[in-house]
Scaffold this motif. Structure first.
Motif, PDB file in Angstrom:
ATOM      1  N   UNK A  17      98.539  67.345  53.055  1.00  0.00           N
ATOM      2  CA  UNK A  17      98.844  66.291  52.078  1.00  0.00           C
ATOM      3  C   UNK A  17      97.583  65.725  51.425  1.00  0.00           C
ATOM      4  N   UNK A  18      96.443  66.013  52.015  1.00  0.00           N
ATOM      5  CA  UNK A  18      95.187  65.475  51.517  1.00  0.00           C
ATOM      6  C   UNK A  18      94.517  66.422  50.515  1.00  0.00           C
ATOM      7  N   UNK A  19      94.832  67.702  50.667  1.00  0.00           N
ATOM      8  CA  UNK A  19      94.142  68.734  49.884  1.00  0.00           C
ATOM      9  C   UNK A  19      94.195  68.506  48.358  1.00  0.00           C
ATOM     10  N   UNK A  20      95.381  68.180  47.805  1.00  0.00           N
ATOM     11  CA  UNK A  20      95.412  67.957  46.354  1.00  0.00           C
ATOM     12  C   UNK A  20      94.442  66.860  45.900  1.00  0.00           C
ATOM     13  N   UNK A  40      91.646  66.033  47.327  1.00  0.00           N
ATOM     14  CA  UNK A  40      90.286  66.558  47.433  1.00  0.00           C
ATOM     15  C   UNK A  40      89.971  67.496  46.269  1.00  0.00           C
ATOM     16  N   UNK A  41      91.006  68.138  45.749  1.00  0.00           N
ATOM     17  CA  UNK A  41      90.802  69.039  44.605  1.00  0.00           C
ATOM     18  C   UNK A  41      90.884  68.312  43.263  1.00  0.00           C
ATOM     19  N   UNK A  42      91.065  67.000  43.304  1.00  0.00           N
ATOM     20  CA  UNK A  42      91.109  66.222  42.063  1.00  0.00           C
ATOM     21  C   UNK A  42      92.487  66.158  41.424  1.00  0.00           C
ATOM     22  N   UNK A  43      93.516  66.523  42.193  1.00  0.00           N
ATOM     23  CA  UNK A  43      94.881  66.500  41.643  1.00  0.00           C
ATOM     24  C   UNK A  43      95.645  65.328  42.270  1.00  0.00           C
ATOM     25  N   UNK A  44      96.113  64.439  41.426  1.00  0.00           N
ATOM     26  CA  UNK A  44      96.858  63.273  41.900  1.00  0.00           C
ATOM     27  C   UNK A  44      98.345  63.589  41.803  1.00  0.00           C
ATOM     28  N   UNK A  45      99.001  63.749  42.951  1.00  0.00           N
ATOM     29  CA  UNK A  45     100.434  64.057  42.969  1.00  0.00           C
ATOM     30  C   UNK A  45     101.186  62.851  43.513  1.00  0.00           C
ATOM     31  N   UNK A  46     102.269  62.502  42.853  1.00  0.00           N
ATOM     32  CA  UNK A  46     103.076  61.361  43.287  1.00  0.00           C
ATOM     33  C   UNK A  46     103.583  61.581  44.716  1.00  0.00           C
ATOM     34  N   UNK A  47     103.959  62.809  45.012  1.00  0.00           N
ATOM     35  CA  UNK A  47     104.500  63.168  46.317  1.00  0.00           C
ATOM     36  C   UNK A  47     103.508  62.818  47.442  1.00  0.00           C
ATOM     37  N   UNK A  48     102.231  63.156  47.236  1.00  0.00           N
ATOM     38  CA  UNK A  48     101.233  62.906  48.272  1.00  0.00           C
ATOM     39  C   UNK A  48     100.939  61.420  48.412  1.00  0.00           C
ATOM     40  N   UNK A  49     100.932  60.730  47.275  1.00  0.00           N
ATOM     41  CA  UNK A  49     100.690  59.283  47.327  1.00  0.00           C
ATOM     42  C   UNK A  49     101.818  58.612  48.110  1.00  0.00           C
ATOM     43  N   UNK A  50     103.051  58.995  47.772  1.00  0.00           N
ATOM     44  CA  UNK A  50     104.214  58.396  48.454  1.00  0.00           C
ATOM     45  C   UNK A  50     104.221  58.734  49.935  1.00  0.00           C
ATOM     46  N   UNK A  51     103.769  59.930  50.264  1.00  0.00           N
ATOM     47  CA  UNK A  51     103.742  60.325  51.670  1.00  0.00           C
ATOM     48  C   UNK A  51     102.864  59.363  52.476  1.00  0.00           C
ATOM     49  N   UNK A  52     101.646  59.118  51.984  1.00  0.00           N
ATOM     50  CA  UNK A  52     100.745  58.243  52.744  1.00  0.00           C
ATOM     51  C   UNK A  52     101.262  56.804  52.781  1.00  0.00           C
ATOM     52  N   UNK A  53     101.833  56.374  51.665  1.00  0.00           N
ATOM     53  CA  UNK A  53     102.393  55.013  51.633  1.00  0.00           C
ATOM     54  C   UNK A  53     103.544  54.925  52.648  1.00  0.00           C
ATOM     55  N   UNK A  54     104.366  55.963  52.684  1.00  0.00           N
ATOM     56  CA  UNK A  54     105.512  55.975  53.604  1.00  0.00           C
ATOM     57  C   UNK A  54     105.051  55.982  55.057  1.00  0.00           C
ATOM     58  N   UNK A  55     104.030  56.776  55.352  1.00  0.00           N
ATOM     59  CA  UNK A  55     103.524  56.829  56.739  1.00  0.00           C
ATOM     60  C   UNK A  55     102.978  55.456  57.136  1.00  0.00           C
ATOM     61  N   UNK A  56     102.177  54.882  56.238  1.00  0.00           N
ATOM     62  CA  UNK A  56     101.596  53.570  56.538  1.00  0.00           C
ATOM     63  C   UNK A  56     102.711  52.533  56.733  1.00  0.00           C
ATOM     64  N   UNK A  57     103.699  52.562  55.830  1.00  0.00           N
ATOM     65  CA  UNK A  57     104.796  51.589  55.908  1.00  0.00           C
ATOM     66  C   UNK A  57     105.581  51.769  57.206  1.00  0.00           C
ATOM     67  N   UNK A  58     105.886  53.001  57.537  1.00  0.00           N
ATOM     68  CA  UNK A  58     106.691  53.257  58.729  1.00  0.00           C
ATOM     69  C   UNK A  58     105.973  52.779  59.994  1.00  0.00           C
ATOM     70  N   UNK A  59     104.698  53.099  60.113  1.00  0.00           N
ATOM     71  CA  UNK A  59     103.998  52.715  61.341  1.00  0.00           C
ATOM     72  C   UNK A  59     103.728  51.213  61.396  1.00  0.00           C
ATOM     73  N   UNK A  60     103.567  50.599  60.238  1.00  0.00           N
ATOM     74  CA  UNK A  60     103.411  49.137  60.242  1.00  0.00           C
ATOM     75  C   UNK A  60     104.721  48.474  60.668  1.00  0.00           C
ATOM     76  N   UNK A  61     105.812  49.038  60.193  1.00  0.00           N
ATOM     77  CA  UNK A  61     107.136  48.531  60.575  1.00  0.00           C
ATOM     78  C   UNK A  61     107.356  48.738  62.084  1.00  0.00           C
ATOM     79  N   UNK A  62     106.954  49.915  62.545  1.00  0.00           N
ATOM     80  CA  UNK A  62     107.095  50.214  63.972  1.00  0.00           C
ATOM     81  C   UNK A  62     106.238  49.256  64.800  1.00  0.00           C
ATOM     82  N   UNK A  63     105.032  48.962  64.285  1.00  0.00           N
ATOM     83  CA  UNK A  63     104.150  48.034  64.993  1.00  0.00           C
ATOM     84  C   UNK A  63     104.773  46.643  65.038  1.00  0.00           C
ATOM     85  N   UNK A  64     105.363  46.235  63.926  1.00  0.00           N
ATOM     86  CA  UNK A  64     106.010  44.911  63.880  1.00  0.00           C
ATOM     87  C   UNK A  64     107.150  44.849  64.887  1.00  0.00           C
TER      88      UNK A  64
END
Lengths: 661, 241
Positions: free
Chosen positions: B203-206, B208-232
């Motif tokens: 998910x990081x490779x795009x 690093x290659x200079x390609x901004x994909x909505x899918x990858x951005x949402x993935x990291x946001x989703x992971x961060x959100x999920x684990x923050x929710x889990x932490x809460x």
């Protein structure tokens, strides 16, 4: 009224519904004070609900996973594991419902909630089975159209995964909260509810996150900011495509969902938009073996261009790692095969025998012309040598589309000059690159096309390229002054962004009495002077600042083209500095454009003029001194600064708190 | 929101006043600098894009580790020092505590990442790269840092000590990180699912290659959100445990 409500609440806690008969073990939860214990003890069921149900549930899911994913090819084992798993799930769920019916009050509510979640898990697993071949056949989905079948499959897959997550996570959370209270006389339903609710929240968060990411992946919204990326069709390629008068079929053979294929498809789509004559097909070689065989394609990653009976192939490859470099030069490579397929190959003769640039294989100064040769080949020219043995002294070969003279270091024989002149006068095309470095008289060559050549090296003490960091650099001329002639049309359109470099140039002028049409297409900047004494300094008394002619396009129509007649026209492109076409000068992109436009004009293809998109990367060269500075700066200075800042701030903070104390 | 900002401010000032933040930042810069010199620039003449890719590759990994180290003390540290009970009894909600601590750590990680900017800028001296590529690369590194922080924070809420927190966090990050290897040996459609979950590098490779994909951005946001929710919810779990 209040008392009645209180009694009702109490009854609800005990699990007694209004008007309903008390359950068999209603007294177990909260026997009314003072009342004797029930006479007959409740009979314990054969299997009691308990903490074991969660591991059993998880084990059942694992068994199904093993059966369906790990051993799907061993049928008996698959059915045994999956069957056992599904049966266990169903039994555990049934037991949960049975327990819920048997229990009362808080315990009943909790067990009922857990039983519902467990049942949801069973539904999820059942939904999974609808995605298998047998399930699809049973539902009739296997008879549907492929697209519909794929949609049904995708929808059921998403549904069963989402259901399973939403069932199991809250179930496990609820069970975790219930576990310590299982043997207690009373349970705290709120705890279990809170835990289950947490599980539901997390499950929904996971499912929704996954769905959002999936939806985004289907949208495939992206912005490419990389410097070094797949080439897009350049202006020139689009013009070649626009010039098509007969249909051209482009078939790209790539596996489905291939990364390189996607890049190539994007490129071809843009090429297609340039002309209605072009059709583009993306094919999987293995799915259309007959088509692949007809196109003689035996590997993935091949683009086939076919027009009438002619066919050309371009191999890109299907592995992104190995195809990466080819994608970057895709436009140049594609244009090469496109030109091959739409017009016959031509021959370019490069003169030899006079120490021309094309004769040296290597030179520390970059005075070689390997890139010019590549450029000619990319424009579908066959490159051949032309010396005395090939007729340079008598007659230029008839198949010569263009004759190129690149900076000879020895003077041409009068017979050779005469042969070139005859060739030009008969409607031949010449590219003459004259060089003052040779210290030989090249004026007769220029005279063959109605020009005079002045061998004094030009210099400019105000605008020049730095190379050696001394006065000699002033001979490294830079210019952005181009005429509107077709031979420099691309450069003239982007003049300010496209400075060409002329390293050590001389100048040209019109010869008296000529009847050719001469256009000086490149001129030097106004402050340039002819450095007659070679001191690289402007001597006001003997030298004059002016704009000198650096390149000329000479033409003369000999016979106008008609219906079936071939148009005959003398065309010559003359530059007063051969180094402008050397490999060293080709590091400057506008110099490549100059050569490309000149060649196109000479070949009568000025309508194709334009840039070819390349994103050639630059290698980072570094000296030892630079390396040392960079090394210490990156390794020590920056971390030391951060650490120093930290030390300063923390010590100041401690001192301040000490003073406050 | 007010609670979140209060907690974030307190945490950030704690970071800036204690040597931990500076030591981690300096160590990350040092390792990044060595990696840039040795692996990215190397000894021969390398292409600019290759140097930039390798730099981001190293920076992403170092940021991930730094985020994990910074996050281990967020809740587990409070628990160890006995101050968690004070935080729990303070008039701030569990979600605000988690969000505040996350924002403070994220600010530090962003600061740490931002000061490495001189390295890609060095490429401009002799090479060719686009500013957009550098910005996209940094966005990827920051998103990865945010996701790693959230995972570390979740591990910190689960663990009784900082050591266990960092081991647990590393285990989760490692599992999500090694999924790309699992994807290689699994069959479709499972491999698509597994590779979609991969934290690094798929998910990081795009980025690093200079390609901004909505899918990858949402993935990291989703992971961060999920684990923050889990932490809460883990922090909330004291009510039902």
């Amino acid at each position: 009224m209040k008392d009645k409500q209180a009694q009702a609440d109490e009854a609800e806690i005990r699990g007694e519904g209004a008007g309903s008969a008390p359950p068999p073990d209603a007294g177990r939860e909260a026997p009314p004070a003072g009342e004797p214990a029930p006479a007959a003890p409740r009979t314990a069921p054969a299997i009691r609900a308990g903490g074991w149900m969660v591991p059993a549930y998880a084990g059942a899911l694992l068994a199904i996973f093993l059966g369906e994913r790990v051993v799907p090819t061993i049928e008996w084992l698959r059915y045994a594991l999956s069957g056992l798993g599904f049966l266990t799930l169903a039994l555990v769920t049934a037991l949960r419902f049975a327990t819920a019916v048997r229990e009362a009050g808080e315990r009943r509510a909790v067990e009922r909630a857990l039983a519902i979640l467990s049942a949801l898990g069973v539904v999820a697993v059942a939904a999974y089975f609808t995605t298998t071949d047998a399930g699809q056949a049973m539902l009739g989905a296997s008879r549907a159209a492929p697209e519909l079948r794929a949609r049904i499959h995708a929808a059921t897959t998403v549904a069963w995964i989402a259901l399973l997550v939403m069932a199991t996570v809250p179930l496990f959370f609820g069970e975790a909260a219930l576990a310590p209270m299982r043997r207690a006389e009373r349970i705290e339903g709120r705890r279990v509810r809170a835990a289950t609710l947490s599980g539901v929240t997390l499950a929904f968060a996971a499912v929704y996150s996954a769905l959002f990411v999936f939806a985004a992946s289907q949208l495939d919204l992206k912005a490419d900011f990389s410097y070094y990326r797949t080439a897009r069709p350049g202006e020139s390629t689009k013009r070649v495509a626009e010039s098509l008068t007969a249909p051209l079929k482009i078939t790209a053979f790539f596996p489905q969902q291939n990364e390189v294929g996607a890049e190539v498809e994007g490129y071809l789509r843009e090429v297609k938009s340039a002309s209605p004559q072009i059709t583009v097909e993306m094919q999987d070689r293995l799915l259309v073996p007959a088509l692949a065989k007809e196109a003689k394609v035996t590997q993935d990653g091949v683009i086939v261009l076919s027009r009438d009976s002619s066919r050309e192939t371009l191999t890109v490859g299907s592995d992104i790692k190995s195809a990466g470099a080819k994608l970057k030069s895709l436009d140049a490579d594609f244009q090469k095969v496109l030109l091959k397929v739409i017009r016959p190959q031509r021959t370019a003769y490069l003169t030899v025998g006079h120490g021309e640039l094309n004769e040296s294989a290597s030179s520390p100064e970059g005075r070689t012309t390997k890139n010019l040769r590549k450029l000619l080949e990319s424009q579908n020219y066959i490159v051949k040598d032309l010396g005395l043995a090939q007729g340079l002294g008598s007659e230029i070969p008839k198949d010569a589309s263009v004759v190129i003279v690149l900076g000879p270091q020895k003077a041409f024989l009068p017979e050779e000059v005469a042969a070139l002149k005859r060739h030009a006068d008969e409607g031949g095309h010449l590219l003459l690159a004259l060089d003052p470095d040779a210290k030989v008289d090249l004026d007769p060559l220029a005279g063959a096309v109605g020009l005079t050549w002045k061998p004094e090296v030009l210099a400019n003490d105000r605008v020049y390229v730095r190379r050696r960091y001394n006065d000699s650099d002033q001979a490294m001329l830079v210019t952005t002054r181009y005429s509107s002639h077709a031979s420099v049309s691309t450069l003239s359109r982007h003049a300010q962004q496209a400075p060409t470099i002329f390293p050590g140039a001389s100048s040209l002028d019109k010869r008296d009495g000529g009847d050719q049409k001469i256009d000086f297409v490149v001129r030097s900047l106004g402050e340039t002077f002819a450095d007659a004494n070679g001191n690289f300094k402007f001597d006001a008394d003997s030298e004059k600042r002016s704009a000198y002619n650096l390149a000329a396009a000479v033409s003369k129509e000999l016979a106008p083209g008609g219906d079936d007649k071939e148009k005959k026209e003398l065309r010559a492109f003359v530059v007063a500095d051969a180094d402008v076409f050397s490999d060293a000068a080709f590091r400057n992109e506008p110099n490549i454009v100059l050569a490309l436009d000149a060649l196109r004009w000479l070949g009568g293809e000025e309508s194709y003029a334009g840039e070819i998109t390349t994103s050639e990367d630059v290698r980072i060269e570094h000296t030892k001194e630079k390396d040392q500075v960079w090394f210490w700066a990156t390794i020590l200075v920056a971390p030391a600064m951060v650490l120093g800042l930290g030390l300063f701030i923390t010590r100041r903070g401690r001192r301040a708190s000490g003073r406050r104390a | 929101m007010r609670g979140t900002l209060l907690v974030a401010r307190r945490e950030l000032s704690a970071y800036l006043r204690s040597p931990l933040g500076y030591v981690v930042a300096a160590a990350a810069l040092l390792i990044d600098g060595i990696y840039f010199q040795v692996a990215a620039l190397g000894s021969g003449a390398r292409l600019s894009a290759e140097v930039l890719l390798k730099f981001f590759d190293g920076t992403a990994f170092i940021t991930m580790v730094a985020a994990l180290i910074l996050s281990m003390r967020l809740i587990a540290g409070e628990r160890e020092s006995g101050t968690l009970i004070l935080l729990k009894t303070a008039p701030v909600r569990d979600g605000e505590i988690i969000a505040g601590k996350f924002l403070a750590a994220l600010a530090l990680v962003s600061l740490m990442t931002a000061i490495t900017i001189y390295m890609p800028l060095l490429i401009f001296v002799n090479g060719k790269v686009s500013v957009g590529h550098i910005l996209v690369g940094y966005s990827g590194v920051l998103l990865l840092g945010a996701a790693s922080l959230a995972i570390g924070l979740f591990a910190s809420t689960l663990a009784a000590s900082q050591v266990i927190a960092v081991i647990l966090g590393a285990a989760i990050i490692g599992t999500l990180g090694f999924l790309f290897l699992v994807a290689r040996v699994t069959e479709p459609p499972l491999n698509d699912f597994v590779s979609a979950l991969n934290l690094y590098p798929l998910n990081q490779k795009p980025f690093l290659n200079g390609v901004l994909r909505l899918e990858n951005v949402l993935y990291y946001v989703a992971v961060a959100y999920f684990f923050l929710l889990a932490a809460t919810h883990t922090l909330k779990a004291r009510r039902w445990r």
